[in-house]
Design a protein around this motif. Structure first.
Motif, short mmCIF file in Angstrom:
data_model
loop_
_atom_site.label_atom_id
_atom_site.label_comp_id
_atom_site.label_asym_id
_atom_site.label_seq_id
_atom_site.Cartn_x
_atom_site.Cartn_y
_atom_site.Cartn_z
N PHE A 179 43.17 35.99 33.24
CA PHE A 179 43.81 36.16 31.85
C PHE A 179 45.28 35.85 32.00
O PHE A 179 45.77 35.06 31.39
CB PHE A 179 43.14 36.79 31.09
CG PHE A 179 41.64 36.94 30.79
CD1 PHE A 179 41.48 36.29 29.60
CD2 PHE A 179 40.90 37.65 31.58
CE1 PHE A 179 40.02 35.97 29.34
CE2 PHE A 179 39.54 37.35 31.30
CZ PHE A 179 39.16 36.73 30.21
N VAL A 180 45.92 36.68 33.04
CA VAL A 180 47.39 36.87 33.11
C VAL A 180 47.92 35.40 33.55
O VAL A 180 48.89 35.15 33.38
CB VAL A 180 47.82 38.05 33.73
CG1 VAL A 180 47.33 39.42 33.18
CG2 VAL A 180 47.10 37.82 35.21
N GLY A 234 43.53 48.25 40.99
CA GLY A 234 43.98 49.46 41.13
C GLY A 234 45.08 49.83 40.32
O GLY A 234 45.50 49.20 39.47
N ALA A 235 45.47 51.24 40.43
CA ALA A 235 46.60 51.63 39.48
C ALA A 235 47.85 50.86 39.52
O ALA A 235 48.68 50.54 38.50
CB ALA A 235 46.64 53.22 39.43
N GLU A 236 48.03 50.51 40.70
CA GLU A 236 49.40 49.87 40.93
C GLU A 236 49.55 48.59 40.26
O GLU A 236 50.44 47.93 39.77
CB GLU A 236 49.74 49.58 42.38
CG GLU A 236 50.97 49.11 42.62
CD GLU A 236 51.34 49.10 44.15
OE1 GLU A 236 52.71 48.70 44.51
OE2 GLU A 236 50.70 49.65 45.07
N ARG A 237 48.28 47.66 40.69
CA ARG A 237 48.34 46.45 39.88
C ARG A 237 48.11 46.58 38.16
O ARG A 237 48.70 45.80 37.43
CB ARG A 237 47.18 45.65 40.41
CG ARG A 237 47.12 44.14 39.92
CD ARG A 237 46.07 43.31 40.50
NE ARG A 237 44.75 43.77 40.02
CZ ARG A 237 43.65 43.14 40.60
NH1 ARG A 237 43.77 41.96 41.32
NH2 ARG A 237 42.52 43.67 39.91
N ASN A 238 47.27 47.53 37.99
CA ASN A 238 47.31 47.76 36.44
C ASN A 238 48.61 47.92 35.63
O ASN A 238 48.73 47.64 34.48
CB ASN A 238 46.14 48.96 36.31
CG ASN A 238 44.74 48.75 36.50
OD1 ASN A 238 44.36 47.29 36.93
ND2 ASN A 238 43.63 49.59 36.66
N ARG A 291 53.45 37.34 40.01
CA ARG A 291 53.49 36.98 41.57
C ARG A 291 53.03 38.46 42.31
O ARG A 291 52.57 38.48 43.21
CB ARG A 291 54.85 36.30 41.93
CG ARG A 291 54.85 34.88 41.42
CD ARG A 291 55.90 34.32 42.03
NE ARG A 291 57.23 34.59 41.88
CZ ARG A 291 57.96 34.25 40.77
NH1 ARG A 291 57.48 33.16 39.99
NH2 ARG A 291 59.27 34.76 40.40
N GLN A 292 53.83 39.24 41.99
CA GLN A 292 53.63 40.57 42.58
C GLN A 292 52.34 41.04 42.15
O GLN A 292 51.59 41.74 43.34
CB GLN A 292 54.50 41.69 41.81
CG GLN A 292 55.99 41.51 41.93
CD GLN A 292 56.81 42.59 41.39
OE1 GLN A 292 56.30 43.31 40.72
NE2 GLN A 292 58.26 42.64 41.60
N SER A 293 51.49 40.85 41.16
CA SER A 293 50.07 41.16 40.80
C SER A 293 49.20 40.63 41.78
O SER A 293 48.30 41.11 42.14
CB SER A 293 49.66 41.17 39.43
OG SER A 293 49.65 39.60 39.11
N ARG A 294 49.57 39.47 42.02
CA ARG A 294 48.67 38.51 43.05
C ARG A 294 48.48 38.89 44.37
O ARG A 294 47.75 38.73 45.25
CB ARG A 294 49.16 37.02 43.09
CG ARG A 294 49.36 36.35 41.73
CD ARG A 294 47.90 35.86 41.54
NE ARG A 294 47.59 34.83 42.35
CZ ARG A 294 46.46 34.15 42.46
NH1 ARG A 294 45.49 34.17 41.55
NH2 ARG A 294 46.50 32.80 43.53
#
Length: 246
Positions: free
Chosen positions: A149-150, A184-188, A176-179
């Motif tokens: 979705f993002v 987990g919490a950091e990606r969320n 790009r960072q999320s990829r």
């Protein structure tokens, strides 16, 4: 800022509860963020969707210069030019219902809207080419990740899945960072910030997460609803004896 204000006012002017009750017959949930429930990255505590508030929408339009300058009852652009929005939709009965809700809601804040009626494949082509100003579109997840979705607002996906043609460097950096991160919490935390940016710039007006109800005849065998695969018919059987008895 005036274009952001216009988009935000449009989102605030739309009555999503009416859409759910009239068009979806209660078979939908009000959208709260980019990633829907039951998908990694969804935050139950987050709600960045614009609230339905026509009075606030009218005040926002007034503040940024979208006022009726010639007394015809319709708002004009800040530079004095006429303001008429163009919304794309298909010639289906359901889209006609939604068009009526949009037209009523926008009339309540003094904005004219006209409709381009085309078949779905033609709208897809026009959307990818950037030929649609305003369009209602949904997305069916194909894999168990919020990324599905993002990525719809990633700048490099313009001309593909980014139909809103949103191009914001801050969003793209977060994407790009999320990829590079696992669930987990950091990606969320990145996903949450991306939803907040969408709420700030309003390339989308978040509406609903549809609810799908599947009805089966008692002689159908082997059906199990899959979360992402829409067409499992190859593996479904029929109890012919029970069907014949019926």
């Amino acid at each position: 800022n005036d274009r952001i204000a216009l988009r935000r006012a449009l989102a605030m002017a739309f009555n999503t509860p009416e859409l759910i009750s009239v068009v979806y017959q209660g078979q939908a949930l009000a959208a709260t963020q980019l990633i829907p429930p039951n998908v990694p990255g969804h935050d139950d505590a987050l709600n960045v969707a614009a609230r339905y508030d026509p009075a606030a929408a009218r005040a926002l339009l007034d503040k940024f210069g979208y006022v009726d300058r010639n007394g015809d009852g319709w708002r004009d652009m800040p530079d004095g030019k006429p303001l008429t929005l163009t919304m794309a939709s298909t010639p289906t009965a359901r889209d006609r219902e939604i068009d009526e809700i949009w037209q009523k809601n926008l009339k309540a804040i003094g904005i004219r809207v006209e409709f381009i009626k085309q078949k779905w494949p033609d709208l897809l082509k026009m959307g990818k080419a950037g030929q649609l100003q305003f369009w209602r579109i949904g997305w069916i997840n194909a894999y168990a990740e919020g990324d599905a979705f993002v990525q719809l607002l990633y700048g490099k996906n313009i001309g593909q899945t980014n139909y809103s043609r949103f191009d914001l460097p801050a969003y793209d950096t977060l994407y790009r960072q999320s990829r590079m991160l696992p669930d987990g919490a950091e990606r969320n935390k990145l996903y949450r910030r991306m939803s907040e940016l969408v709420a700030a710039y309003n390339p989308w007006a978040l509406h609903v997460y549809p609810v799908e109800t599947t009805l089966l005849q008692p002689w159908v065998r082997g059906y199990k609803k899959h979360a992402y695969w829409e067409h499992p018919w190859l593996y479904i059987g029929v109890d012919n004896a029970q069907l014949a008895a019926r």
